[in-house]
Design an enzyme around this catalytic site. Structure first.
Site, short mmCIF file in Angstrom:
data_model
loop_
_atom_site.label_atom_id
_atom_site.label_comp_id
_atom_site.label_asym_id
_atom_site.label_seq_id
_atom_site.Cartn_x
_atom_site.Cartn_y
_atom_site.Cartn_z
N HIS A 1 13.80 15.47 -21.28
CA HIS A 1 13.77 15.37 -22.73
C HIS A 1 12.42 15.93 -23.14
CE1 HIS A 1 17.08 12.08 -23.37
NE2 HIS A 1 17.50 13.13 -22.67
N ASP B 1 26.23 13.31 -14.65
CA ASP B 1 25.13 13.87 -15.45
C ASP B 1 23.94 13.95 -14.50
OD1 ASP B 1 22.99 14.36 -17.17
OD2 ASP B 1 23.77 13.08 -18.77
N HIS C 1 26.07 9.57 -29.92
CA HIS C 1 24.75 10.17 -29.63
C HIS C 1 24.66 11.56 -30.22
CE1 HIS C 1 26.47 12.74 -26.44
NE2 HIS C 1 27.10 11.68 -25.97
N ASP D 1 0.82 -1.22 0.00
CA ASP D 1 0.00 0.00 0.00
C ASP D 1 0.85 1.26 0.00
OD1 ASP D 1 1.03 -0.16 2.54
OD2 ASP D 1 -0.86 0.28 3.57
N ARG E 1 31.82 13.78 -21.02
CA ARG E 1 30.69 14.52 -21.61
C ARG E 1 30.62 15.86 -20.91
NH1 ARG E 1 27.25 10.79 -21.41
NH2 ARG E 1 26.03 11.27 -19.55
N TYR F 1 33.82 8.68 -25.67
CA TYR F 1 33.79 7.50 -24.81
C TYR F 1 34.76 6.48 -25.42
CZ TYR F 1 29.58 10.17 -24.09
OH TYR F 1 28.72 11.21 -23.88
N GLU G 1 27.93 19.14 -20.71
CA GLU G 1 26.56 19.51 -21.09
C GLU G 1 26.12 20.77 -20.37
OE1 GLU G 1 22.17 17.35 -21.29
OE2 GLU G 1 23.69 16.60 -19.90
N HIS H 1 24.12 5.52 -20.29
CA HIS H 1 23.01 5.64 -19.34
C HIS H 1 23.31 4.90 -18.04
CE1 HIS H 1 20.04 6.55 -22.87
NE2 HIS H 1 20.75 7.60 -22.50
N HIS I 1 19.11 18.17 -26.88
CA HIS I 1 17.67 17.91 -26.93
C HIS I 1 16.94 19.10 -26.32
CE1 HIS I 1 17.91 17.01 -22.59
NE2 HIS I 1 18.96 16.25 -22.87
N GLU J 1 25.59 18.93 -25.58
CA GLU J 1 26.28 17.91 -24.79
C GLU J 1 27.13 16.95 -25.62
OE1 GLU J 1 23.76 14.79 -23.22
OE2 GLU J 1 21.99 15.80 -24.02
N ASP K 1 19.62 20.02 -16.71
CA ASP K 1 20.32 18.83 -17.21
C ASP K 1 21.76 19.24 -17.51
OD1 ASP K 1 21.11 16.45 -18.33
OD2 ASP K 1 19.71 16.52 -20.02
#
Length: 456
Positions: free
Chosen positions: A367, A262, A356, A41, A417, A400, A419, A245, A360, A396, A273
């Site tokens: 996003h 990040d 990538h 619950d 990275r 890698y 950003e 990620h 965005h 960003e 972000d």
């Protein structure tokens, strides 16, 4: 709690009604999110639907907005929970319809329990239906029942909406352009998040665990009034920084590791972000510095395109060119195999180390919503849209470098990275996260400043 000013929310409702009128008028239905059970619950922390909040500023569960856009009448209606002193003892304050109507500027407000009775009446002869079938499934079922009820009155000359338009298509375009109220909240979110990144830099040292730095982020978010992280924070050390990620945040930080963080907070529903990468020891190695400065140069190249009128992908292409040139110069790409810069870009050779996009949309969602391609043209070959004043994007770029036979060993497991959150302005752009340490010198100085305040 009611927002400090309801004017921005009222203005957005009026703007949506005007857009509905341009398409012949009708009725819009926008629900908030449902509460979800975590286990037994116990519920997950409730977070309202972004579309619903954008139009209302109302953050309670069990609520629906209905907008009427007709030549003879234009109304905004809120359905919400009744006041209930017994439930409020357990779960906290509720506005109730009467207070919600005045505090949030709706024309009418009704108990959510009356929704099934009221909606067939509101849908009758309403014109078009502005609704998203991607909404909460339970409401889709209810809507079907309401429509059946209205259709059952067709012999009396009453008609149900025959055309449905996805209301989110209209709202997505509205949400792309931030108003001054939104910009102020996003600046606050970015400032808090930047301070959290700087705190993590000051507290970092070899031997810690990634989750310890995550705790520093959360501490800074909450002590400045941010309600929650805007997304699961990434605290990735060493080889983990090469996992885009990564969110386990469980590894022990080692001497010589880079730490990629990040993370951004959510402040009054708006997201930041920000990504920064820094050395656990407080000083970049020569190889780490080479790659870091390459990524920083790529970000600066992309930022040069952050202005009204530029095509959305111009910044990405600029970053890719700088990164690819650097990969060739550092020996990460073999000119004898991939050719020159143009050949390496055309052959996508850079994707071994950069796989990538360069940004965005950012807003109520990390996003954020909105199409990236021209909404006026159809088909797979639609060009990317141009940036406009009031849009907010992230920039960003990253690199890698995983261990591989064709990669010099000194670059293995370097994941970087950088950003920032960028507001497009009338004369260029404003970096909302500008105060977050970013250059090699700034980062190393920030980490040095910790020695007197953050004992090991």
């Amino acid at each position: 709690m009611a927002p400090a000013s309801i004017a921005p929310f009222q203005a957005r409702r009026q703007q949506l009604i005007a857009l509905m009128m341009e398409q012949g008028g009708g009725i819009a239905i926008i629900p908030t999110a449902r509460e979800l059970i975590r286990n037994n619950d116990n519920h997950f922390p409730f977070r309202h639907d972004s579309y619903f909040y954008y139009l209302s500023g109302f953050s309670e569960p069990e609520a629906v907005i209905v907008l009427i856009a007709q030549a003879e009448q234009q109304r905004s209606i809120l359905f919400c929970r009744e006041k209930d002193p017994e439930h409020e003892i357990w779960d906290g304050f509720r506005f109730g319809p009467t207070a919600a109507q005045s505090n949030f500027g709706f024309d009418f407000a009704y108990p959510i329990e009356s929704l099934n009775d009221k909606m067939p009446e509101l849908l009758a002869d309403a014109g078009k239906l502005f609704y998203s079938n991607q909404t909460e499934p339970h409401l889709n079922h209810q809507l079907s029942q309401w429509m059946q009820t209205v259709r059952g009155k067709s012999r009396s000359g009453i008609s149900a909406p025959a055309i449905t338009i996805d209301v989110r298509e209209l709202l997505d375009e509205m949400r792309l352009i931030k108003d001054p109220h939104e910009i102020a909240l996003m600046q606050r979110a970015a400032s808090i998040s930047g301070a959290a990144h700087a705190r993590a830099m000051r507290h970092a040292r070899p031997g810690q665990f990634e989750y310890e730095l995550e705790a520093e982020l959360l501490h800074e978010f909450r002590r400045h009034g941010a309600q929650a992280p805007a997304y699961g924070s990434i605290v990735a050390s060493g080889a983990n920084a090469c996992v885009l990620h990564y969110q386990h945040n469980q590894a022990q930080i080692r001497e010589g590791d880079l730490i990629l963080i990040d993370a951004g907070c959510e402040f009054d529903s708006y997201a930041a972000d920000i990504t920064r990468t820094f050395p656990a020891s407080g000083k970049f190695s020569a190889a780490q510095k080479n790659v870091y400065n390459l990524v920083l140069n790529a970000q600066q190249a992309a930022m040069a395109w952050a202005r009204a009128g530029a095509v959305y992908m111009d910044g990405h292409h600029a970053a890719v060119r700088v990164l690819t040139e650097g990969m060739l110069d550092l020996g990460l790409l073999d000119k004898n195999i991939v050719g020159n810069v143009d050949d390496a870009i055309a052959g996508l050779a850079y994707r071994q180390f950069y796989m990538h996009g360069t940004g965005h949309w950012l807003g109520l969602d990390v996003h954020d919503v909105g199409r990236y391609r021209d909404v006026q043209k159809m088909g797979d070959e639609r060009p990317y849209r141009r940036l406009q004043e009031g849009m907010v994007i992230t920039i960003e770029p990253g690199m890698y470098v995983r261990p591989a036979d064709n990669v010099p060993e000194q670059y293995w497991n370097i994941g970087i990275r950088i950003e920032d959150d960028i507001l497009i302005t009338a004369d260029g752009h404003l970096n909302l996260s500008r105060d977050t340490p970013k250059t090699v010198a700034e980062i190393e100085a920030e980490m040095r400043s910790a020695t007197s305040v953050c004992p090991a």
